[in-house]
Design a protein around this motif. Structure first.
Motif, PDB file in Angstrom:
ATOM      1  N   SER A  91       0.653  -1.210  -0.083  1.00  0.00           N
ATOM      2  CA  SER A  91       0.065  -0.076   0.095  1.00  0.00           C
ATOM      3  C   SER A  91       0.789   1.382  -0.152  1.00  0.00           C
ATOM      4  O   SER A  91       0.428   2.498  -0.509  1.00  0.00           O
ATOM      5  CB  SER A  91      -0.865  -0.135   1.234  1.00  0.00           C
ATOM      6  OG  SER A  91      -0.274  -0.306   2.284  1.00  0.00           O
ATOM      7  N   VAL A  92       1.952   1.185   0.639  1.00  0.00           N
ATOM      8  CA  VAL A  92       2.833   2.358   0.637  1.00  0.00           C
ATOM      9  C   VAL A  92       4.246   2.101   0.216  1.00  0.00           C
ATOM     10  O   VAL A  92       4.760   0.970   0.099  1.00  0.00           O
ATOM     11  CB  VAL A  92       2.840   3.078   1.969  1.00  0.00           C
ATOM     12  CG1 VAL A  92       1.676   3.370   2.292  1.00  0.00           C
ATOM     13  CG2 VAL A  92       3.617   2.191   2.963  1.00  0.00           C
ATOM     14  N   GLU A  93       5.147   3.163  -0.234  1.00  0.00           N
ATOM     15  CA  GLU A  93       6.297   3.001  -0.595  1.00  0.00           C
ATOM     16  C   GLU A  93       7.149   4.303   0.147  1.00  0.00           C
ATOM     17  O   GLU A  93       6.691   5.364  -0.181  1.00  0.00           O
ATOM     18  CB  GLU A  93       6.747   3.268  -1.988  1.00  0.00           C
ATOM     19  CG  GLU A  93       8.373   2.871  -2.324  1.00  0.00           C
ATOM     20  CD  GLU A  93       8.363   2.932  -3.951  1.00  0.00           C
ATOM     21  OE1 GLU A  93       9.519   3.255  -4.325  1.00  0.00           O
ATOM     22  OE2 GLU A  93       7.661   2.435  -4.647  1.00  0.00           O
ATOM     23  N   ARG A 101      16.092  11.648   6.511  1.00  0.00           N
ATOM     24  CA  ARG A 101      14.759  12.236   6.609  1.00  0.00           C
ATOM     25  C   ARG A 101      13.749  11.200   5.849  1.00  0.00           C
ATOM     26  O   ARG A 101      14.232  10.551   5.092  1.00  0.00           O
ATOM     27  CB  ARG A 101      14.455  13.576   6.135  1.00  0.00           C
ATOM     28  CG  ARG A 101      15.661  14.605   6.553  1.00  0.00           C
ATOM     29  CD  ARG A 101      15.782  15.996   5.941  1.00  0.00           C
ATOM     30  NE  ARG A 101      16.197  15.744   4.649  1.00  0.00           N
ATOM     31  CZ  ARG A 101      16.171  16.717   3.754  1.00  0.00           C
ATOM     32  NH1 ARG A 101      15.854  18.033   4.038  1.00  0.00           N
ATOM     33  NH2 ARG A 101      16.420  16.635   2.605  1.00  0.00           N
ATOM     34  N   ILE A 102      12.389  11.369   6.041  1.00  0.00           N
ATOM     35  CA  ILE A 102      11.485  10.719   5.373  1.00  0.00           C
ATOM     36  C   ILE A 102      11.403  11.758   3.957  1.00  0.00           C
ATOM     37  O   ILE A 102      10.568  12.626   4.126  1.00  0.00           O
ATOM     38  CB  ILE A 102      10.142  10.515   5.926  1.00  0.00           C
ATOM     39  CG1 ILE A 102      10.356   9.451   7.078  1.00  0.00           C
ATOM     40  CG2 ILE A 102       9.087   9.615   4.879  1.00  0.00           C
ATOM     41  CD1 ILE A 102       9.116   9.048   7.904  1.00  0.00           C
ATOM     42  N   ALA A 103      12.110  11.495   3.026  1.00  0.00           N
ATOM     43  CA  ALA A 103      12.057  12.044   1.794  1.00  0.00           C
ATOM     44  C   ALA A 103      10.658  12.193   0.807  1.00  0.00           C
ATOM     45  O   ALA A 103      10.347  13.244   0.341  1.00  0.00           O
ATOM     46  CB  ALA A 103      13.252  11.846   0.886  1.00  0.00           C
ATOM     47  N   GLN A 104      10.109  10.957   0.860  1.00  0.00           N
ATOM     48  CA  GLN A 104       8.779  10.872   0.161  1.00  0.00           C
ATOM     49  C   GLN A 104       8.086   9.593   0.681  1.00  0.00           C
ATOM     50  O   GLN A 104       8.764   8.519   1.084  1.00  0.00           O
ATOM     51  CB  GLN A 104       9.062  10.807  -1.400  1.00  0.00           C
ATOM     52  CG  GLN A 104       7.783  10.973  -2.287  1.00  0.00           C
ATOM     53  CD  GLN A 104       7.050  12.386  -2.044  1.00  0.00           C
ATOM     54  OE1 GLN A 104       6.256  12.353  -1.151  1.00  0.00           O
ATOM     55  NE2 GLN A 104       7.559  13.384  -2.998  1.00  0.00           N
ATOM     56  N   VAL A 105       6.639   9.920   0.632  1.00  0.00           N
ATOM     57  CA  VAL A 105       5.887   8.665   1.018  1.00  0.00           C
ATOM     58  C   VAL A 105       4.971   8.640  -0.007  1.00  0.00           C
ATOM     59  O   VAL A 105       4.423   9.787  -0.434  1.00  0.00           O
ATOM     60  CB  VAL A 105       4.929   8.851   2.146  1.00  0.00           C
ATOM     61  CG1 VAL A 105       3.955   7.712   2.330  1.00  0.00           C
ATOM     62  CG2 VAL A 105       5.952   8.920   3.438  1.00  0.00           C
ATOM     63  N   TYR A 106       4.792   7.432  -0.906  1.00  0.00           N
ATOM     64  CA  TYR A 106       3.936   7.000  -2.110  1.00  0.00           C
ATOM     65  C   TYR A 106       2.872   6.167  -1.608  1.00  0.00           C
ATOM     66  O   TYR A 106       3.214   5.333  -0.927  1.00  0.00           O
ATOM     67  CB  TYR A 106       4.509   6.386  -3.058  1.00  0.00           C
ATOM     68  CG  TYR A 106       5.716   7.351  -3.943  1.00  0.00           C
ATOM     69  CD1 TYR A 106       5.447   8.182  -4.758  1.00  0.00           C
ATOM     70  CD2 TYR A 106       7.214   7.001  -3.306  1.00  0.00           C
ATOM     71  CE1 TYR A 106       6.453   8.983  -5.222  1.00  0.00           C
ATOM     72  CE2 TYR A 106       8.072   7.757  -3.792  1.00  0.00           C
ATOM     73  CZ  TYR A 106       7.861   8.636  -4.942  1.00  0.00           C
ATOM     74  OH  TYR A 106       8.763   9.410  -5.447  1.00  0.00           O
ATOM     75  N   LEU A 107       1.559   6.516  -1.979  1.00  0.00           N
ATOM     76  CA  LEU A 107       0.372   5.904  -1.857  1.00  0.00           C
ATOM     77  C   LEU A 107       0.029   5.026  -2.825  1.00  0.00           C
ATOM     78  O   LEU A 107       0.124   5.593  -4.041  1.00  0.00           O
ATOM     79  CB  LEU A 107      -0.850   6.541  -1.092  1.00  0.00           C
ATOM     80  CG  LEU A 107      -0.707   7.567   0.178  1.00  0.00           C
ATOM     81  CD1 LEU A 107      -2.047   8.155   0.507  1.00  0.00           C
ATOM     82  CD2 LEU A 107       0.010   6.595   1.202  1.00  0.00           C
ATOM     83  N   PHE A 144       4.713  14.573  -0.499  1.00  0.00           N
ATOM     84  CA  PHE A 144       5.336  15.677  -0.325  1.00  0.00           C
ATOM     85  C   PHE A 144       6.128  16.413  -1.477  1.00  0.00           C
ATOM     86  O   PHE A 144       6.189  15.697  -2.506  1.00  0.00           O
ATOM     87  CB  PHE A 144       6.554  15.189   0.575  1.00  0.00           C
ATOM     88  CG  PHE A 144       6.191  14.654   1.821  1.00  0.00           C
ATOM     89  CD1 PHE A 144       5.377  15.107   2.634  1.00  0.00           C
ATOM     90  CD2 PHE A 144       6.783  13.453   2.461  1.00  0.00           C
ATOM     91  CE1 PHE A 144       4.814  14.587   3.966  1.00  0.00           C
ATOM     92  CE2 PHE A 144       6.661  12.930   3.489  1.00  0.00           C
ATOM     93  CZ  PHE A 144       5.396  13.542   4.360  1.00  0.00           C
ATOM     94  N   ALA A 145       6.103  17.819  -1.458  1.00  0.00           N
ATOM     95  CA  ALA A 145       6.690  18.461  -2.378  1.00  0.00           C
ATOM     96  C   ALA A 145       8.230  18.180  -2.312  1.00  0.00           C
ATOM     97  O   ALA A 145       8.538  18.258  -1.234  1.00  0.00           O
ATOM     98  CB  ALA A 145       6.356  19.893  -2.404  1.00  0.00           C
ATOM     99  N   PRO A 146       9.150  18.516  -3.284  1.00  0.00           N
ATOM    100  CA  PRO A 146      10.686  18.144  -3.184  1.00  0.00           C
ATOM    101  C   PRO A 146      11.187  19.578  -2.395  1.00  0.00           C
ATOM    102  O   PRO A 146      10.490  20.511  -2.513  1.00  0.00           O
ATOM    103  CB  PRO A 146      10.757  18.059  -4.589  1.00  0.00           C
ATOM    104  CG  PRO A 146      10.061  18.746  -5.495  1.00  0.00           C
ATOM    105  CD  PRO A 146       8.448  18.690  -4.779  1.00  0.00           C
TER     106      PRO A 146
END
Length: 578
Positions: A91-93, A101-107, A144-146
């Motif tokens: 479900s997530v990446e 840091r958590i740079a990105q979360v993909y659903l 998240f925005a970069p």
């Protein structure tokens, strides 16, 4: 030219303008380009409003227990940091960068990646080559925005130490972690080794169907004041009508909810104590950190150069916290930690809107479909408000019946306002009419309707929820405008059945309202328009019932007046011969 003709032309111009705006938005403005512009704006905003990872603004100098210094606009766009670890489930990446840091979360769930519904104008535009937008499903939705302040970002009070930290990369214990749906958490250790300081972040990730649940343990080799950010808000749904910003609770679990919206944050920062959680949210998604410790946390919310809020937790020693990144699903947040349900924000009317949502959710569990649940909610609300609506309609009917007598009084005493008002009040009192009787019940219903509006507009649970054949997502507009047209038609019928005392000009404006509301609501989420349509249909049925009651009452009164009295019957009875 007559005054009425001028007014009519002005109203016609308004309606034509509405129609032009709607057609222009579909035929001229390419939706794919509009979305691209929004994404670019979000990126630019994050670059303008936050410190870049490699810029000088990444070395704030702040006193102990004070907020990190607010940044100025970044002079250049910093390159994305290298990714040192990935955490993946069905479900997530999640991507972890070399600054820990958590740079990105993909659903990856289909309800978040489903393609946008194409409507009538989109198909027609493509046919004539006016709109080249393609509606293709996303593989995954980034939150998240970069180049923005990210979850688990650390800032130090010591400027030299902060400079070392921003130029020293972390090492990850695993480059790739897979989360399985078996209840077993997976651990990732991130280590940053500097000349006089070693930082260890130990993260445990838990499988979840919707978002990312984790714990974070930060260990410093020696105590030093620092700030930990839960990250700036997600930008996956940047709808302008919804709340965007930071939500937290201060002064303990029974304290007050504090909200700092975009463009309202103070550059000097705001301090909060005994904070159980701190969250940054857009319409549907949030990133947050929280503690179950009753003492809570000391938090600061700092405004950047654009006054967008940046959340920080102020610390000076080791800490263990819990975190979440994902949709603001009420039951999911409740299952993690019940106070987190306060993250689901409905504005000033939250205290009333939250029970409305719980009723809607109960109906969904009963019916298995959000569309039918909305219909059920509408009927329940109308039944509860029926006594008020009944009184309002009956009061309006009495006023309508008195209209001829009211006009006589107005004509007779038009030169003496005091006498006219006195005779009007006597007329109302004699016939049991109240000039405010029709307005007061409507005013009392406004908070109810507004609460339902906020619930349906902000509920992520409605995202990608199908109702009937052509409605595949109740959180977006009806692609073929069937519901808005039904809403407008039902509103017109309701107006035709409802008694009123309007003058001719007001009546004309009143008749245009269904058209104006149809055009206004045409791009609103289908769930909202469904509620309004069912509400109108129920009101039509109620009005028909009340009209029958009024007709029966009138028939009884007419029969009473026509029926001769007993004494009169005896007097007129013919005498019989003895």
């Amino acid at each position: 030219m007559k005054k009425d003709d001028t007014n009519s032309r002005v109203l016609l111009a308004v309606v034509v303008s509405f129609i032009f705006i709607i057609i222009y938005s579909y035929f001229v403005q390419d939706p794919s380009k509009a979305q691209q512009k929004r994404e670019q704006a979000n990126t630019a905003k994050s670059l303008d409003s936050t410190e870049s990872s490699t810029s000088q603004a990444d070395s704030p100098n702040f006193a102990h227990n004070q907020a990190p210094q607010a940044s100025q606009d970044s002079p250049f766009q910093a390159p994305a940091r290298p990714i040192i670890s990935r955490v993946v489930s069905s479900s997530v990446e999640v991507e972890i960068d070399d600054l820990g840091r958590i740079a990105q979360v993909y659903l990856k769930d289909k309800k978040f990646t489903a393609p946008r519904q194409e409507g009538f104008f989109s198909h027609l535009g493509k046919l004539f080559g006016l709109n080249s937008a393609e509606s293709t499903p996303q593989e995954k939705l980034p939150l998240f925005a970069p180049q923005t302040i990210l979850p688990l970002e650390i800032r130090f009070q010591d400027q030299a130490l902060n400079a070392h930290a921003t130029n020293t990369t972390y090492k990850a214990s695993n480059a790739h972690i897979t989360l399985e749906n078996n209840g077993t958490p997976q651990t990732l250790t991130l280590t940053q080794t500097m000349p006089n300081m070693t930082i260890t972040k130990t993260l445990q990730f838990f499988y979840d169907d919707d978002g990312l649940k984790y714990t974070i343990n930060i260990a410093m080799s020696k105590p030093t004041p620092y700030a930990l950010s839960s990250g700036m808000r997600p930008v996956a749904d940047d709808d302008g009508y919804a709340f965007h910003g930071v939500v937290l609770k201060s002064d303990g679990l029974k304290g007050t909810i504090e909200k700092i919206e975009d463009k309202d944050a103070k550059l000097e920062g705001q301090s909060f104590t005994q904070v159980p959680f701190i969250s940054a949210s857009d319409r549907y998604f949030t990133t947050l950190l929280f503690t179950r410790d009753v003492r809570g946390l000391h938090a600061q919310v700092v405004g950047d150069s654009k006054k967008h809020p940046i959340p920080y937790i102020m610390l000076d020693s080791n800490i263990e916290l819990e975190g979440y990144v994902g949709p603001k699903n009420y039951q999911l947040l409740k299952s993690i930690y019940e106070p987190l349900t306060d993250v689901v924000e409905y504005g000033l009317i939250t205290f009333f809107a939250k029970p409305v949502f719980l009723l809607l959710e109960w109906l969904y569990m009963l019916m298995g479909n959000w569309g039918w649940a909305i219909i059920g909610l509408t009927i329940i609300v109308r039944l509860i408000l029926f006594p008020l609506s009944y009184k309002g309609i009956m009061s309006m009917q009495r006023l309508k019946d008195l209209t001829p007598k009211m006009k006589e009084i107005q004509e007779q005493y038009k030169g003496d306002p005091q006498k006219m008002q006195m005779h009007m009040m006597q007329l109302y009192k004699k016939h049991g009419a109240n000039p405010l009787g029709g307005c007061l019940p409507l005013l009392l219903q406004i908070p109810v309707f507004f609460a339902i509006y906020r619930v349906l507009y902000n509920a992520v649970e409605l995202k990608s929820s199908q109702w009937i054949l052509w409605i595949h997502d109740l959180s977006v507009m009806d692609p073929y405008f069937i519901l808005p047209i039904l809403m407008g038609a039902s509103m017109y019928i309701q107006q035709a059945l409802t008694p009123n005392t309007l003058d001719p000009m007001q009546a004309r404006i009143f008749k245009l309202l269904p058209i104006i509301f149809t055009l206004f609501l045409i791009t609103f989420p289908a769930g909202l328009v469904l509620y309004w349509t069912i509400n109108n249909i129920f009101a039509i049925g109620m009005q028909l019932v009340i009209n029958k009651i009024i007709d029966k009452q009138r028939a009884v009164e007419i029969a009473k007046h026509k029926k001769p009295s007993k004494d009169h019957a005896q007097k007129t009875k013919p005498k019989t011969k003895e």
